[in-house]
Design an enzyme around this catalytic site. Structure first.
Site, PDB file in Angstrom:
ATOM      1  N   SER A 118      39.557  36.489  49.600  1.00  0.00           N
ATOM      2  CA  SER A 118      40.235  35.230  49.299  1.00  0.00           C
ATOM      3  C   SER A 118      39.164  34.230  48.865  1.00  0.00           C
ATOM      4  O   SER A 118      38.104  34.624  48.382  1.00  0.00           O
ATOM      5  CB  SER A 118      41.019  34.738  50.519  1.00  0.00           C
ATOM      6  OG  SER A 118      41.731  33.552  50.214  1.00  0.00           O
ATOM      7  N   TYR A 158      44.025  31.257  39.261  1.00  0.00           N
ATOM      8  CA  TYR A 158      42.997  31.768  40.162  1.00  0.00           C
ATOM      9  C   TYR A 158      43.298  31.347  41.596  1.00  0.00           C
ATOM     10  O   TYR A 158      43.221  32.165  42.528  1.00  0.00           O
ATOM     11  CB  TYR A 158      41.608  31.272  39.762  1.00  0.00           C
ATOM     12  CG  TYR A 158      40.523  31.763  40.703  1.00  0.00           C
ATOM     13  CD1 TYR A 158      40.072  33.072  40.642  1.00  0.00           C
ATOM     14  CD2 TYR A 158      39.980  30.913  41.660  1.00  0.00           C
ATOM     15  CE1 TYR A 158      39.090  33.530  41.516  1.00  0.00           C
ATOM     16  CE2 TYR A 158      39.001  31.362  42.537  1.00  0.00           C
ATOM     17  CZ  TYR A 158      38.563  32.677  42.457  1.00  0.00           C
ATOM     18  OH  TYR A 158      37.607  33.124  43.335  1.00  0.00           O
ATOM     19  N   LYS A 192      44.043  33.968  44.832  1.00  0.00           N
ATOM     20  CA  LYS A 192      43.286  34.002  46.085  1.00  0.00           C
ATOM     21  C   LYS A 192      44.184  33.768  47.296  1.00  0.00           C
ATOM     22  O   LYS A 192      44.022  34.432  48.331  1.00  0.00           O
ATOM     23  CB  LYS A 192      42.158  32.965  46.043  1.00  0.00           C
ATOM     24  CG  LYS A 192      41.075  33.262  45.013  1.00  0.00           C
ATOM     25  CD  LYS A 192      40.234  34.475  45.396  1.00  0.00           C
ATOM     26  CE  LYS A 192      40.574  35.757  44.719  1.00  0.00           C
ATOM     27  NZ  LYS A 192      39.683  36.877  45.079  1.00  0.00           N
TER      28      LYS A 192
END
Length: 342
Positions: free
Chosen positions: A182, A212, A216
């Site tokens: 993450s 993005y 994550k």
């Protein structure tokens, strides 16, 4: 703000480093060949640093990556750095953006090994090159960051689940693990981490930055959901924020004529990549982590149990538990998108 700050500065010393890692060749008496690990993206950045530390402790490691040349160079570099190691390094051809490649990689690994102790889903892509509002797509039409960072690791883990389960039958409790990358930037994701439409598909933005952040946060959801599903098989699943690191992951943020200045500034405010490896070592090897207490946990730099934004925590819970059950919905979407490649 406090949560972000506590993951960025004045971080406690790492519990596991190259100085105190257990010898992986003789960790368990019943293993004649030692533990077996996979590190995706093991040829650069944090993955390379992780592989170096593991190899220094005599581990058997598969470096999964696209480029044979780059992985071979990384292997030569690691071997030269630790000539006395009794470990082993192998290239596992893998392109996480291409779902066809993932099945081939899993098959190759399964043809060569009888066990897998820890899978580090370390590799990823961040803000791929192009205009801010441009979207790159994978060979199968997915946003490139969702494909590489979420669908690819999901499929790889699914294809290797049986060998993880098999390994856990004889390995010490809590030692077989899957670790998902993450990021602190998951804090910038939308409400709940991932927006979803009525069909359960992620709603993505037209900006590479937002996508993005979503990818994550999605890894936290997938790590938690996988943890629920593999708990009975004695496989531990955790997510980790490696830390704010000075790696090539940020290369697409560089402005060409300011690159030297930007790299200087990054070196002043970002941590060396080996610190990210310390976070991953804790996630993959720390005896403090147990399936009973830490299934789906979130590891903060450089090896601490952390927590998510409250609304992302809400995504982990079912509706019966008062949550939005986005984690289960995202799992179902990943399964649907990868079913033709299993």
């Amino acid at each position: 703000m406090g949560k972000s700050w506590s993951q960025s500065a004045w971080i406690p010393n790492p519990p596991i480093t190259e100085k105190n890692i257990v010898d992986q060749s003789g960790k368990y008496r019943e293993l004649t060949m030692g533990q077996v690990f996979i590190v995706t993206g093991g040829n650069a950045g944090v993955g390379l640093q992780l592989a170096k530390i593991l190899y220094s402790a005599n581990a058997r490691i598969y470096l999964a990556g696209r480029s044979e040349r780059r992985v071979t160079e990384a292997i030569e570099h690691i071997c030269c750095a630790f000539p006395d190691s009794k470990g082993n390094l192998s290239w596992l051809p893998l392109d996480l953006a291409d779902l066809r490649s993932i099945k081939r990689a899993a098959e190759q690994f399964l043809n060569q090994e009888k066990r897998l102790d820890v899978l580090w889903n370390n590799a990823g892509v961040m803000f791929p090159s192009g205009a801010i509002k441009s979207q790159q797509v994978s060979p199968f039409g997915h946003d490139i960051q969702m494909s590489t960072n979420v669908l690819g690791p999901y499929l790889l883990t699914s294809l290797l689940y049986q060998i993880l389960k098999q390994t856990a039958e004889t390995a010490p409790l809590n030692s077989v693990r899957v670790c998902w990358a993450s990021s602190l930037l998951s804090e910038l994701s939308p409400q709940g981490g991932v927006d979803m439409d009525d069909s359960g598909s992620p709603i993505l933005s037209n900006t590479r930055y937002t996508n993005y952040f979503v990818s994550k946060a999605a890894n936290n959801l997938i790590a938690f959901e996988f943890g629920k599903r593999c708990k009975s098989a004695n496989v531990l699943s955790v997510a980790f924020n490696p830390g704010n690191l000075n790696t090539e992951l940020t290369r697409h943020l560089m402005v060409p004529y300011l690159e030297s200045v930007e790299r200087l500034l990054q070196g002043l405010v970002l941590w060396p990549p080996r610190y990210g490896a310390y976070t991953e070592l804790y996630a993959g090897l720390s005896p403090d982590l147990t399936i009973e207490q830490h299934s789906g946990a979130y590891i903060w730099p450089w090896g601490r149990i952390g927590h998510l934004r409250p609304d992302i925590e809400d995504s982990l819970r079912s509706k019966i538990q008062g949550g939005s059950e986005k984690a289960a919905k995202l799992w179902a979407w990943c399964d649907q998108e990868t079913v033709n490649f299993t």
